[in-house]
Design a protein around this motif. Structure first.
Motif, mmCIF file in Angstrom:
data_model
loop_
_atom_site.group_PDB
_atom_site.id
_atom_site.type_symbol
_atom_site.label_atom_id
_atom_site.label_comp_id
_atom_site.label_asym_id
_atom_site.label_seq_id
_atom_site.Cartn_x
_atom_site.Cartn_y
_atom_site.Cartn_z
ATOM 1 N N ILE A 185 22.175 19.074 5.062
ATOM 2 C CA ILE A 185 21.327 19.379 3.920
ATOM 3 C C ILE A 185 22.187 19.314 2.671
ATOM 4 O O ILE A 185 23.307 19.805 2.644
ATOM 5 C CB ILE A 185 20.700 20.781 4.068
ATOM 6 C CG1 ILE A 185 19.811 20.823 5.299
ATOM 7 C CG2 ILE A 185 19.920 21.148 2.824
ATOM 8 C CD1 ILE A 185 19.292 22.188 5.637
ATOM 9 N N GLY A 186 21.649 18.652 1.630
ATOM 10 C CA GLY A 186 22.393 18.545 0.380
ATOM 11 C C GLY A 186 21.589 17.764 -0.637
ATOM 12 O O GLY A 186 20.372 17.639 -0.533
ATOM 13 N N TYR A 187 22.272 17.197 -1.618
ATOM 14 C CA TYR A 187 21.618 16.452 -2.687
ATOM 15 C C TYR A 187 20.862 15.255 -2.095
ATOM 16 O O TYR A 187 21.435 14.421 -1.404
ATOM 17 C CB TYR A 187 22.646 15.969 -3.709
ATOM 18 C CG TYR A 187 22.020 15.214 -4.860
ATOM 19 C CD1 TYR A 187 21.355 15.892 -5.880
ATOM 20 C CD2 TYR A 187 22.081 13.836 -4.917
ATOM 21 C CE1 TYR A 187 20.770 15.217 -6.918
ATOM 22 C CE2 TYR A 187 21.499 13.140 -5.961
ATOM 23 C CZ TYR A 187 20.845 13.831 -6.961
ATOM 24 O OH TYR A 187 20.256 13.166 -7.990
ATOM 25 N N GLY A 188 19.564 15.162 -2.355
ATOM 26 C CA GLY A 188 18.752 14.070 -1.836
ATOM 27 C C GLY A 188 18.419 14.214 -0.367
ATOM 28 O O GLY A 188 17.834 13.316 0.229
ATOM 29 N N LYS A 189 18.780 15.324 0.253
ATOM 30 C CA LYS A 189 18.519 15.555 1.672
ATOM 31 C C LYS A 189 17.942 16.963 1.840
ATOM 32 O O LYS A 189 18.640 17.889 2.267
ATOM 33 C CB LYS A 189 19.801 15.426 2.485
ATOM 34 C CG LYS A 189 20.446 14.064 2.404
ATOM 35 C CD LYS A 189 21.742 14.057 3.163
ATOM 36 C CE LYS A 189 22.431 12.715 3.037
ATOM 37 N NZ LYS A 189 23.719 12.712 3.722
#
Length: 135
Positions: free
Chosen positions: A10-14
């Motif tokens: 999980i992170g930026y764009g996800k």
């Protein structure tokens, strides 16, 4: 934790899978309401609003757009150079538009021959199909 959550970063764009849009779900379900106003609609309404003008001493109801053009004409005829320049440039633009429309409508004799052959071929073909149905 399940296997899917361990493998997914999980992170930026996800974003987390649980917060994503489901299949068939829109991000803006209500959207912009139909018939909502925008600048073009408001401008059309303002220009089409009727107003009373005095022409030759007689009151006359005309659209705001026509009244503005009449005022521009009056100023141009009284000698205001900016009004005259604007009126002439508008007339030139309109003339150019009319010329372009006329050129689009013109069909050369070669093009007319092609169209006539097309119609005759398809008229013969459709009449032959119609005869086959009656037999």
């Amino acid at each position: 934790m399940s296997k899917d959550r361990d493998d997914y970063e999980i992170g930026y764009g996800k974003p987390p899978r649980s917060t994503r849009f489901k299949k068939g779900q829109s991000g803006n379900a209500k959207g912009r309401p139909k018939g909502s106003r925008n600048f073009a609609n408001d401008l059309d309404d303002v220009l089409n609003t009727k107003m009373t003008v005095n022409e030759n001493g007689q009151p006359r109801k005309v659209s705001t757009q026509l009244a503005a053009l009449m005022r521009l004409r009056e100023k141009a005829l009284k000698g205001e150079t900016r009004a005259l320049d604007r009126l002439l440039s508008m007339a030139d633009e309109r003339s150019t538009e009319k010329d372009a429309q006329n050129k689009e409508r013109h069909i050369s004799s070669d093009e007319m021959d092609i169209l006539e052959r097309f119609v005759s071929v398809h008229t013969v073909a459709s009449s032959e199909e119609g005869q086959g149905d009656g037999e």
